[in-house]
Design an enzyme around this catalytic site. Structure first.
Site, mmCIF file in Angstrom:
data_model
loop_
_atom_site.group_PDB
_atom_site.id
_atom_site.type_symbol
_atom_site.label_atom_id
_atom_site.label_comp_id
_atom_site.label_asym_id
_atom_site.label_seq_id
_atom_site.Cartn_x
_atom_site.Cartn_y
_atom_site.Cartn_z
ATOM 1 N N HIS A 52 -4.870 -10.161 -1.256
ATOM 2 C CA HIS A 52 -4.906 -10.425 0.372
ATOM 3 C C HIS A 52 -6.125 -11.596 0.355
ATOM 4 O O HIS A 52 -7.019 -11.758 -0.206
ATOM 5 C CB HIS A 52 -5.437 -9.091 0.705
ATOM 6 N N MET A 73 -1.478 -7.540 7.110
ATOM 7 C CA MET A 73 -2.386 -8.372 6.622
ATOM 8 C C MET A 73 -1.918 -8.991 5.316
ATOM 9 O O MET A 73 -2.817 -9.399 4.739
ATOM 10 C CB MET A 73 -3.897 -7.719 6.319
ATOM 11 N N SER A 74 -0.803 -9.118 5.343
ATOM 12 C CA SER A 74 -0.131 -9.672 3.969
ATOM 13 C C SER A 74 1.251 -10.380 4.361
ATOM 14 O O SER A 74 1.476 -10.594 5.437
ATOM 15 C CB SER A 74 -0.179 -8.713 2.731
ATOM 16 N N SER A 118 0.778 -0.949 -0.095
ATOM 17 C CA SER A 118 0.002 0.216 0.006
ATOM 18 C C SER A 118 0.839 1.258 0.033
ATOM 19 O O SER A 118 1.634 1.458 0.809
ATOM 20 C CB SER A 118 -0.791 0.066 1.263
ATOM 21 N N TYR A 126 -8.061 -11.171 2.734
ATOM 22 C CA TYR A 126 -9.387 -10.698 3.236
ATOM 23 C C TYR A 126 -10.137 -10.348 2.028
ATOM 24 O O TYR A 126 -11.318 -9.902 2.417
ATOM 25 C CB TYR A 126 -8.908 -9.540 4.287
ATOM 26 N N GLU A 127 -9.712 -10.306 0.767
ATOM 27 C CA GLU A 127 -10.545 -10.123 -0.414
ATOM 28 C C GLU A 127 -11.234 -11.355 -0.596
ATOM 29 O O GLU A 127 -12.031 -11.260 -1.481
ATOM 30 C CB GLU A 127 -9.610 -9.671 -1.546
ATOM 31 N N ALA A 156 2.324 -2.126 4.123
ATOM 32 C CA ALA A 156 2.075 -1.247 5.239
ATOM 33 C C ALA A 156 1.799 -2.039 6.526
ATOM 34 O O ALA A 156 1.138 -2.868 6.452
ATOM 35 C CB ALA A 156 1.033 -0.374 4.906
ATOM 36 N N ASN A 195 0.961 3.503 11.203
ATOM 37 C CA ASN A 195 0.379 4.169 12.202
ATOM 38 C C ASN A 195 0.793 3.106 13.471
ATOM 39 O O ASN A 195 1.241 1.826 13.444
ATOM 40 C CB ASN A 195 -1.174 3.819 12.202
ATOM 41 N N HIS A 230 -7.545 3.805 6.815
ATOM 42 C CA HIS A 230 -6.911 3.514 5.680
ATOM 43 C C HIS A 230 -6.218 4.626 5.110
ATOM 44 O O HIS A 230 -5.077 4.516 4.420
ATOM 45 C CB HIS A 230 -7.855 2.623 4.750
ATOM 46 N N HIS A 268 -3.878 -0.104 -4.056
ATOM 47 C CA HIS A 268 -3.249 -1.179 -4.992
ATOM 48 C C HIS A 268 -3.747 -1.123 -6.539
ATOM 49 O O HIS A 268 -4.946 -1.390 -6.546
ATOM 50 C CB HIS A 268 -3.608 -2.534 -4.318
HETATM 51 N N1 HPA Z 1 -3.077 -3.332 11.377
HETATM 52 C C1 HPA Z 1 -3.042 -4.044 10.575
HETATM 53 N N2 HPA Z 1 -2.618 -4.044 9.378
HETATM 54 C C2 HPA Z 1 -2.330 -2.604 9.143
HETATM 55 C C3 HPA Z 1 -2.241 -1.747 10.131
HETATM 56 C C4 HPA Z 1 -2.468 -2.113 11.264
HETATM 57 O O1 HPA Z 1 -2.552 -1.293 12.530
HETATM 58 N N3 HPA Z 1 -1.645 -0.319 9.614
HETATM 59 C C5 HPA Z 1 -1.563 -0.652 8.057
HETATM 60 N N4 HPA Z 1 -1.915 -2.252 7.930
#
Ligand code: HPA
Length: 288
Positions: free
Chosen positions: A95, A223-224, A42, A97-98, A125, A247, A259, A73
């Site tokens: 991903h 998540m990847s 990302s 989650y998709e 990310a 973050n 996001h 993406h």
């Molecule tokens: N958690 C999970 N996935 C992420 C985060 C997070 O805080 N930030 C960016 N991708």
């Protein structure tokens, strides 16, 4: 491909035939043989700017691949030269989650290997689980926790790609991590190192989950990446990676996560990481 279902299980034994048709589709467009394969997470698309003589193939044009859908993406495979070094880049990824099957999630990395890349660079990310990892922290991945509950290697194995029982002692190559450190230093960019925890998503974590991840030894969460690294090792490729911490993990700052904030951090720290990776690739190329 009207009846295409990205959640349909793809066991390892089905990968060789799928990779053969993916390879043929790429070879119809270019004969460039990449040395390095890079997955851009990302907000990390900036590295693409240095690519010369590039061929861009939208994911949706490749057999069995959906167009990538996660915001931020783009969903393209690019082949070209970065400072003279032949590379392939995935601008976007699939991903879990998709709703994608793990066997589909790993196909981009397996394809990079099939096209010739022996070195894989994974970027993503992530949220900071180490409370000192604020937005913009760049973390060399030293190891991972696969907490997705999924594996891409379930089912009959494809022995011509890799072994049934893949050793994961050294997923994140010590040799390449040293190279990454040198590239960070050469570009005067600060970095940290740590363990990436991969969760299924698509929610961000609860504050309790972030505290749990900390006690489990995680430094960043996303998540990847973990399944891709597993698949690359299965296929005998050398892997390294960097997380761009966008973050602080949930609960640390008292603010909700979004996001938008993830993409924003990519805009700020992404170009720094792009410089580092460009240097890394150039130095790998100079080694030949
Ligand atoms: N958690 C999970 N996935 C992420 C985060 C997070 O805080 N930030 C960016 N991708």
């Amino acid at each position: 491909m009207a009846d295409f279902d990205p959640s349909r299980p793809i066991p390892p034994i089905d990968q060789p035939a799928r990779l053969a048709s993916l390879e043929a589709a790429v070879r119809a467009r270019t004969d460039l043989v990449p040395e390095v394969g890079i997955v851009l997470g990302s907000g990390l698309g900036g590295l693409v700017d240095g690519l010369v003589d590039e061929v861009a193939i939208p994911f949706g044009d490749l057999p069995g691949w959906p167009a990538a859908t996660a915001p931020g993406h783009v969903g393209r495979l690019l082949l070209g030269r970065l400072d003279g070094v032949p590379v392939a880049m995935l601008q976007g990824r699939f991903h879990l989650y998709e709703g994608n099957d793990p066997g589909l999630v790993i196909q981009p990395v397996l394809l990079l290997g099939r096209l010739g890349a022996r070195t894989i660079v994974l970027t993503n990310a992530a949220g900071g689980v180490d409370p000192t990892f604020g937005p913009g922290t760049l973390m060399i991945i030293s190891d991972h926790l696969n907490l997705t509950g999924r594996t891409p290697l379930l089912g009959p194995n494809a022995d011509d790609i890799g072994p049934r029982f893949t050793d994961l002692t050294d997923v994140w190559s010590a040799r390449l991590r040293e190279r990454l450190r040198a590239a960070f230093a050469a570009e005067s960019v600060d970095h940290r190192e740590g363990v990436y925890a991969a969760l299924l998503g698509p929610t961000y974590e609860t504050p309790a989950e972030v505290r749990m991840l900390r006690t489990m030894g995680a430094d960043a969460v996303g998540m990847s990446t973990a399944l891709e690294a597993i698949a690359a090792r299965w296929a005998g490729l050398e892997v390294c990676g960097v997380s761009l911490v966008s973050n602080l993990g949930a609960g640390y700052s008292g603010q909700p996560l979004s996001h938008e904030e993830v993409l924003e951090a990519g805009l700020v720290a992404g170009p720094r990481l792009a410089r580092v990776l460009r240097r890394f690739v150039a130095e790998l190329g100079a080694e030949r």
